[in-house]
Design a protein around this motif. Structure first.
Motif, short mmCIF file in Angstrom:
data_model
loop_
_atom_site.label_atom_id
_atom_site.label_comp_id
_atom_site.label_asym_id
_atom_site.label_seq_id
_atom_site.Cartn_x
_atom_site.Cartn_y
_atom_site.Cartn_z
N LYS A 251 0.31 -1.19 0.03
CA LYS A 251 -0.16 -0.12 0.01
C LYS A 251 0.96 1.14 0.18
O LYS A 251 0.21 2.54 0.24
CB LYS A 251 -0.58 0.00 1.30
N SER A 252 2.50 1.23 -0.31
CA SER A 252 2.70 2.38 -0.83
C SER A 252 2.43 3.04 -1.24
O SER A 252 2.34 4.49 -0.72
CB SER A 252 4.34 2.30 -1.27
N ALA A 253 2.09 3.14 -2.37
CA ALA A 253 2.01 4.13 -3.54
C ALA A 253 0.13 4.26 -2.94
O ALA A 253 0.46 5.92 -3.71
CB ALA A 253 1.35 3.36 -4.76
N LEU A 254 -0.43 3.75 -2.72
CA LEU A 254 -1.95 4.32 -1.78
C LEU A 254 -1.73 4.93 -0.84
O LEU A 254 -2.23 6.73 -1.16
CB LEU A 254 -2.72 3.22 -1.77
N THR A 255 -0.84 5.00 -0.16
CA THR A 255 -0.40 5.61 1.09
C THR A 255 0.10 7.49 1.08
O THR A 255 0.01 7.91 1.25
CB THR A 255 0.07 5.11 1.93
N TRP B 124 -0.12 8.40 -2.10
CA TRP B 124 -1.78 9.01 -2.64
C TRP B 124 -1.74 10.21 -1.87
O TRP B 124 -2.49 11.00 -2.38
CB TRP B 124 -2.49 8.67 -3.54
N GLY B 125 -2.59 8.82 -0.98
CA GLY B 125 -3.70 9.70 -0.03
C GLY B 125 -2.89 11.35 0.58
O GLY B 125 -3.86 12.05 0.97
N LYS B 126 -1.22 11.36 0.67
CA LYS B 126 -0.35 12.18 1.78
C LYS B 126 -1.01 13.22 0.74
O LYS B 126 -1.97 14.93 1.09
CB LYS B 126 1.17 12.19 2.46
N ARG C 14 -11.80 14.54 5.09
CA ARG C 14 -12.70 16.54 4.90
C ARG C 14 -11.44 17.10 3.40
O ARG C 14 -11.59 16.54 2.14
CB ARG C 14 -12.82 17.12 5.16
N ALA C 15 -10.85 16.64 3.43
CA ALA C 15 -9.47 17.33 2.71
C ALA C 15 -9.19 16.30 1.58
O ALA C 15 -9.33 16.97 0.42
CB ALA C 15 -8.05 17.31 3.53
#
Length: 289
Positions: free
Chosen positions: A24-28, A30-32, A69-70
């Protein structure tokens, strides 16, 4: 209800279960990025964080809400919502129904691409719920299709296959997709209406969770999955708004191995005793004597 009877058993959603083996490194990352983009869109979100204690329960809860929300402000959920929309339209196509009048030109182009690419697939079942008691997993697969033609090795293959529609990127999630389809292919049909739970009434739901059902009665909710290929599945990739649709063979043998590994990983996460304190009441002088 367990097939053997007794009290209701909680099962894990298939996609959640498979997440145990996903990188999930790429997903994490992306979320940041989405949090930063959303905060830049509405700077007042940052003002609300200044007096929050990130170590307290209240602080964590509020910060989580502000971060979500962000992410929403950054439009991070737009693709997911678009994907849900395309799933609904594809169901209409497969069931021979007309598309709604509200369908956009992009919708029509996407569905035309979908129809052309899946012309060799005969839909047998749509949105079917299955459980895999062996793994403690449940989920709904998009399609069961019948296909006859060249297989993954070029040789002729025929039969029924689990097929899943994906509208996001398939560049990095191949193993997860193969594992997801493998779980479905090893499932049993389950009719949740046989023992309905009223989730709108907390007391009624609490009583339902304590209900005890005889084995014979519980087994009536189960049924065998029609014969389906457990070696190969089909991923239908329909990226939103691109009027392109590509089919992929998914190796369910590899996927099933990964699913069982996910079960082992999840089980190990609950293991106790990985750390133990040194023996108590041992003086330092005793250790160096």
């Amino acid at each position: 209800m367990p097939k053997s009877g007794g009290k209701p058993r909680a099962l894990t959603r298939t996609t959640t279960f498979i997440d145990a083996i996903e990188d999930k490194s790429a997903l994490t990352a992306w979320g940041k990025r989405m949090v930063l983009v959303g905060a830049a869109t509405q700077p007042s979100l940052l003002d609300r964080t200044r007096d929050l204690d990130p170590a307290s329960y209240e602080g964590k809860s509020t910060l989580n809400s502000l971060a979500e929300r962000a992410v929403q402000l950054a439009g991070a959920h737009t693709k997911r919502e678009r994907g849900t929309h395309l799933h609904a339209l594809s169901e209409r196509v497969d069931q021979g129904e007309e598309l709604p009048a509200s369908a956009s030109a992009a919708d029509l182009a996407d569905m035309a691409a979908y129809k052309v690419s899946t012309v060799a697939l005969d839909v047998v079942a749509v949105e079917t719920f299955v459980v895999v008691p062996e793994l403690g997993v449940a989920g709904t697969f998009d399609r069961m299709v019948r296909y006859s033609g060249p297989g993954p090795d070029g040789e002729r293959i025929e039969g029924q296959f689990i097929a899943d529609l994906k509208t996001g990127s398939v560049e990095y999630g191949g193993l997860k997709m193969a594992s997801q389809l493998a779980v479905y292919a090893h499932g049993e049909l389950y009719d949740p209406t046989r023992f309905p739970a009223d989730l709108s009434d907390a007391k009624a739901f609490a009583r339902w969770k304590k209900s005890d059902v005889p084995a014979g009665e519980a087994a009536s909710a189960y049924g065998p999955l029609p014969p389906v290929n457990q070696d190969w599945g089909i991923v239908i990739h329909l990226p939103a708004g691109q009027a392109e649709c590509t089919l992929y063979w998914a190796d369910l043998r590899l996927g099933w191995t990964a699913a069982k590994l996910a079960g082992e990983v999840r089980a190990m996460r609950g293991a106790k005793g990985a750390l133990q304190k040194f023996a108590p009441n041992v003086a330092f002088s005793d250790l160096i004597a």
